[in-house]
Design a protein around this motif. Sequence first.
Motif, PDB file in Angstrom:
ATOM      1  N   ARG A 162     -37.607  81.666  36.411  1.00  0.00           N
ATOM      2  CA  ARG A 162     -37.092  82.914  36.395  1.00  0.00           C
ATOM      3  C   ARG A 162     -35.460  82.702  36.440  1.00  0.00           C
ATOM      4  N   ARG A 189     -35.094  86.976  33.503  1.00  0.00           N
ATOM      5  CA  ARG A 189     -35.937  86.635  32.312  1.00  0.00           C
ATOM      6  C   ARG A 189     -36.658  85.042  32.621  1.00  0.00           C
ATOM      7  N   GLN A 190     -37.878  85.194  32.170  1.00  0.00           N
ATOM      8  CA  GLN A 190     -38.904  83.890  32.564  1.00  0.00           C
ATOM      9  C   GLN A 190     -39.249  83.336  30.959  1.00  0.00           C
ATOM     10  N   ALA A 191     -38.958  82.211  30.734  1.00  0.00           N
ATOM     11  CA  ALA A 191     -39.735  81.561  29.415  1.00  0.00           C
ATOM     12  C   ALA A 191     -40.715  80.913  29.868  1.00  0.00           C
ATOM     13  N   ALA A 247     -38.057  84.762  25.935  1.00  0.00           N
ATOM     14  CA  ALA A 247     -38.615  84.916  27.205  1.00  0.00           C
ATOM     15  C   ALA A 247     -39.144  86.560  27.563  1.00  0.00           C
ATOM     16  N   GLN A 258     -41.402  91.569  26.329  1.00  0.00           N
ATOM     17  CA  GLN A 258     -41.180  90.446  25.646  1.00  0.00           C
ATOM     18  C   GLN A 258     -40.221  90.171  24.667  1.00  0.00           C
TER      19      GLN A 258
END
Length: 119
Positions: free
Chosen positions: A44, A37-39, A90, A114
């Motif tokens: 990541r 996941r990447q906010a 994220a 998302q």
Amino acid sequence: VQLQASGGGLVQAGGSLRLSCTASGSIFSVGAVSWYRQAPGKQREWVAAISSGGVTNYADSAKGRFTISRDNAKNTVYLQMNILKPEDTAMYYCNADVIRLGRRVENYSGQGTQVTVSS
């Protein structure tokens, strides 16, 4: 070969979502799969992984709340996320080793889905 991540959405804190990662195309089977996941503004982060044999591993942030599983007949890996927190917000990506019909192993990443958790 396509790797499709789906199942994201908007949920309130404490709620649940189930993400899916499905491989399609000229494939023999799906090997190890990981979720990341990447906010916004952050690097990541690895979340969970499952081996071809079903062995699972989780990041500390996911332990006790997330469950990764697989359905080999559907070439699909799931990430069940419970007790969601705002900090889980994220874009979630899956990455998979895909065994092609000629038994060659190739690595693919999905386009992301998302997840937004409101407080």
